[in-house]
Design a protein around this motif. Structure first.
Motif, PDB file in Angstrom:
ATOM      1  N   ASP A  45     101.115 116.630  97.104  1.00  0.00           N
ATOM      2  CA  ASP A  45     101.946 117.333  96.129  1.00  0.00           C
ATOM      3  C   ASP A  45     101.243 118.624  95.733  1.00  0.00           C
ATOM      4  OD1 ASP A  45     103.509 118.230  94.020  1.00  0.00           O
ATOM      5  OD2 ASP A  45     103.656 116.264  93.081  1.00  0.00           O
ATOM      6  N   MET A  46     101.875 119.760  96.027  1.00  0.00           N
ATOM      7  CA  MET A  46     101.265 121.061  95.719  1.00  0.00           C
ATOM      8  C   MET A  46     101.183 121.326  94.223  1.00  0.00           C
ATOM      9  SD  MET A  46     102.678 123.549  98.720  1.00  0.00           S
ATOM     10  CE  MET A  46     104.404 123.055  98.605  1.00  0.00           C
ATOM     11  N   ASN A  47     101.789 120.498  93.391  1.00  0.00           N
ATOM     12  CA  ASN A  47     101.649 120.647  91.947  1.00  0.00           C
ATOM     13  C   ASN A  47     100.318 120.095  91.441  1.00  0.00           C
ATOM     14  OD1 ASN A  47     104.073 121.992  91.435  1.00  0.00           O
ATOM     15  ND2 ASN A  47     105.215 120.087  91.313  1.00  0.00           N
ATOM     16  N   LEU A  48      99.649 119.283  92.262  1.00  0.00           N
ATOM     17  CA  LEU A  48      98.339 118.768  91.879  1.00  0.00           C
ATOM     18  C   LEU A  48      97.282 119.848  92.092  1.00  0.00           C
ATOM     19  CD1 LEU A  48      98.556 115.224  93.486  1.00  0.00           C
ATOM     20  CD2 LEU A  48      98.831 115.826  91.076  1.00  0.00           C
ATOM     21  N   PRO A  49      96.293 119.943  91.202  1.00  0.00           N
ATOM     22  CA  PRO A  49      95.289 121.008  91.314  1.00  0.00           C
ATOM     23  C   PRO A  49      94.562 121.040  92.655  1.00  0.00           C
ATOM     24  CG  PRO A  49      95.100 119.898  89.201  1.00  0.00           C
ATOM     25  CD  PRO A  49      96.108 119.127  90.005  1.00  0.00           C
ATOM     26  N   THR A  50      94.313 119.883  93.258  1.00  0.00           N
ATOM     27  CA  THR A  50      93.596 119.821  94.532  1.00  0.00           C
ATOM     28  C   THR A  50      94.337 120.551  95.642  1.00  0.00           C
ATOM     29  OG1 THR A  50      92.706 117.685  93.891  1.00  0.00           O
ATOM     30  CG2 THR A  50      92.593 118.236  96.224  1.00  0.00           C
ATOM     31  N   TYR A  51      95.680 120.535  95.578  1.00  0.00           N
ATOM     32  CA  TYR A  51      96.494 121.101  96.657  1.00  0.00           C
ATOM     33  C   TYR A  51      97.284 122.341  96.244  1.00  0.00           C
ATOM     34  CZ  TYR A  51      95.409 116.425  98.235  1.00  0.00           C
ATOM     35  OH  TYR A  51      94.745 115.279  98.569  1.00  0.00           O
ATOM     36  N   SER A  52      97.078 122.846  95.039  1.00  0.00           N
ATOM     37  CA  SER A  52      97.871 123.976  94.542  1.00  0.00           C
ATOM     38  C   SER A  52      97.651 125.255  95.337  1.00  0.00           C
ATOM     39  CB  SER A  52      97.592 124.219  93.055  1.00  0.00           C
ATOM     40  OG  SER A  52      96.237 124.561  92.851  1.00  0.00           O
ATOM     41  N   ASN A  53      96.498 125.419  95.996  1.00  0.00           N
ATOM     42  CA  ASN A  53      96.252 126.614  96.822  1.00  0.00           C
ATOM     43  C   ASN A  53      97.208 126.698  97.996  1.00  0.00           C
ATOM     44  OD1 ASN A  53      94.234 127.686  95.279  1.00  0.00           O
ATOM     45  ND2 ASN A  53      92.575 126.830  96.493  1.00  0.00           N
ATOM     46  N   LEU A  54      97.797 125.571  98.391  1.00  0.00           N
ATOM     47  CA  LEU A  54      98.725 125.572  99.526  1.00  0.00           C
ATOM     48  C   LEU A  54     100.030 126.295  99.205  1.00  0.00           C
ATOM     49  CD1 LEU A  54      98.174 121.977 100.906  1.00  0.00           C
ATOM     50  CD2 LEU A  54      97.491 124.142 101.957  1.00  0.00           C
ATOM     51  N   LYS A  55     100.256 126.644  97.963  1.00  0.00           N
ATOM     52  CA  LYS A  55     101.450 127.413  97.596  1.00  0.00           C
ATOM     53  C   LYS A  55     101.344 128.859  98.071  1.00  0.00           C
ATOM     54  CE  LYS A  55     102.442 124.776  93.390  1.00  0.00           C
ATOM     55  NZ  LYS A  55     102.545 124.847  91.934  1.00  0.00           N
ATOM     56  N   PHE A  56     100.140 129.283  98.435  1.00  0.00           N
ATOM     57  CA  PHE A  56      99.897 130.676  98.776  1.00  0.00           C
ATOM     58  C   PHE A  56      99.559 130.829 100.258  1.00  0.00           C
ATOM     59  CE2 PHE A  56      98.617 129.816  94.404  1.00  0.00           C
ATOM     60  CZ  PHE A  56      99.552 130.602  93.740  1.00  0.00           C
ATOM     61  N   VAL A  57     100.023 131.915 100.846  1.00  0.00           N
ATOM     62  CA  VAL A  57      99.865 132.182 102.275  1.00  0.00           C
ATOM     63  C   VAL A  57      98.389 132.275 102.659  1.00  0.00           C
ATOM     64  CG1 VAL A  57     100.372 133.854 104.112  1.00  0.00           C
ATOM     65  CG2 VAL A  57     102.074 133.380 102.346  1.00  0.00           C
ATOM     66  N   SER A  58      98.059 131.752 103.822  1.00  0.00           N
ATOM     67  CA  SER A  58      96.728 131.786 104.430  1.00  0.00           C
ATOM     68  C   SER A  58      95.697 130.951 103.685  1.00  0.00           C
ATOM     69  CB  SER A  58      96.220 133.224 104.586  1.00  0.00           C
ATOM     70  OG  SER A  58      97.058 133.926 105.474  1.00  0.00           O
ATOM     71  N   ASN A  59      96.140 129.974 102.922  1.00  0.00           N
ATOM     72  CA  ASN A  59      95.215 129.050 102.274  1.00  0.00           C
ATOM     73  C   ASN A  59      95.284 127.709 102.976  1.00  0.00           C
ATOM     74  OD1 ASN A  59      94.028 130.650 100.315  1.00  0.00           O
ATOM     75  ND2 ASN A  59      95.660 130.291  98.850  1.00  0.00           N
ATOM     76  N   ALA A  60      94.154 127.018 102.990  1.00  0.00           N
ATOM     77  CA  ALA A  60      94.063 125.718 103.647  1.00  0.00           C
ATOM     78  C   ALA A  60      93.285 124.747 102.776  1.00  0.00           C
ATOM     79  CB  ALA A  60      93.366 125.869 105.003  1.00  0.00           C
ATOM     80  N   VAL A  61      93.559 123.469 102.960  1.00  0.00           N
ATOM     81  CA  VAL A  61      92.787 122.403 102.322  1.00  0.00           C
ATOM     82  C   VAL A  61      92.525 121.327 103.368  1.00  0.00           C
ATOM     83  CG1 VAL A  61      93.702 122.802 100.002  1.00  0.00           C
ATOM     84  CG2 VAL A  61      94.792 121.123 101.487  1.00  0.00           C
ATOM     85  N   ILE A  62      91.444 120.577 103.158  1.00  0.00           N
ATOM     86  CA  ILE A  62      91.153 119.426 104.003  1.00  0.00           C
ATOM     87  C   ILE A  62      91.458 118.177 103.198  1.00  0.00           C
ATOM     88  CG2 ILE A  62      89.383 118.127 105.243  1.00  0.00           C
ATOM     89  CD1 ILE A  62      87.983 120.746 105.848  1.00  0.00           C
ATOM     90  N   VAL A  63      92.291 117.320 103.756  1.00  0.00           N
ATOM     91  CA  VAL A  63      92.624 116.039 103.133  1.00  0.00           C
ATOM     92  C   VAL A  63      91.796 114.981 103.860  1.00  0.00           C
ATOM     93  CG1 VAL A  63      94.462 114.420 102.581  1.00  0.00           C
ATOM     94  CG2 VAL A  63      94.962 116.874 102.673  1.00  0.00           C
ATOM     95  N   PRO A  64      90.808 114.378 103.175  1.00  0.00           N
ATOM     96  CA  PRO A  64      89.938 113.406 103.846  1.00  0.00           C
ATOM     97  C   PRO A  64      90.649 112.071 104.079  1.00  0.00           C
ATOM     98  CG  PRO A  64      89.370 113.572 101.529  1.00  0.00           C
ATOM     99  CD  PRO A  64      90.444 114.599 101.786  1.00  0.00           C
ATOM    100  N   ASN A  65      90.020 111.241 104.898  1.00  0.00           N
ATOM    101  CA  ASN A  65      90.436 109.853 105.132  1.00  0.00           C
ATOM    102  C   ASN A  65      91.727 109.692 105.917  1.00  0.00           C
ATOM    103  OD1 ASN A  65      88.152 109.041 103.614  1.00  0.00           O
ATOM    104  ND2 ASN A  65      89.321 109.291 101.735  1.00  0.00           N
ATOM    105  N   TYR A  66      92.135 110.698 106.652  1.00  0.00           N
ATOM    106  CA  TYR A  66      93.284 110.589 107.552  1.00  0.00           C
ATOM    107  C   TYR A  66      92.877 111.153 108.900  1.00  0.00           C
ATOM    108  CZ  TYR A  66      96.202 109.586 103.515  1.00  0.00           C
ATOM    109  OH  TYR A  66      96.741 109.012 102.396  1.00  0.00           O
ATOM    110  N   GLY A  67      93.512 110.676 109.964  1.00  0.00           N
ATOM    111  CA  GLY A  67      93.163 111.134 111.298  1.00  0.00           C
ATOM    112  C   GLY A  67      91.750 110.730 111.647  1.00  0.00           C
TER     113      GLY A  67
END
Length: 137
Positions: A39-61
């Protein structure tokens, strides 16, 4: 004669169509089942609302999943180095619009998943529903 041309046209069309995606077959990264949402409303993922930003989500893949905002959508890639054995490297890091392998310092574009070596980043499917980004395969 018209039937022959119609048949040839359909045959050429059928054989020229593809799904438009690269092969995800990589002998270095196993095929894990991936299905989660952020959920991009959560602080951890809020940067994804903006172009050219990335996050790493652990514990998958294999080593986590990198989600990247391309400006016209989102890409999701496995954070495992695609050209190294799975146990030889830690998860990739993000350097601007690139992911960097910890073993060989090879950089891969988060827009395309391509680097200079044999295998590109392992890509997952993405769908967006409001502020939720769904990543799956």
């Amino acid at each position: 004669m018209k039937k022959t041309y119609l048949f040839l046209l359909l045959a050429v069309t059928f054989f020229s169509c593809g799904d438009g995606e690269r092969s995800n077959n990589n002998p270095n990264i196993p095929n894990y089942t991936v299905n989660f949402s952020v959920d991009m409303n959560l602080p951890t993922y809020s940067n994804l609302k903006f172009v050219s930003n990335a996050v790493i989500v652990p514990n998958y893949g294999a080593k986590g999943i990198i989600i990247f905002n391309t400006g016209s959508g989102y890409n999701a890639f496995d954070a495992a180095c695609p050209n190294q054995s799975l146990n030889s490297c830690v998860a990739m890091t993000i350097n601007g619009i690139n992911a960097v392998c910890s073993c060989d310092k090879e950089e891969y574009s988060l827009f395309t998943g391509l680097g200079k070596k044999e295998y590109p980043l392992k890509q997952y499917r993405v769908s967006v529903n409001g502020t939720l980004i769904n990543v799956y395969n």
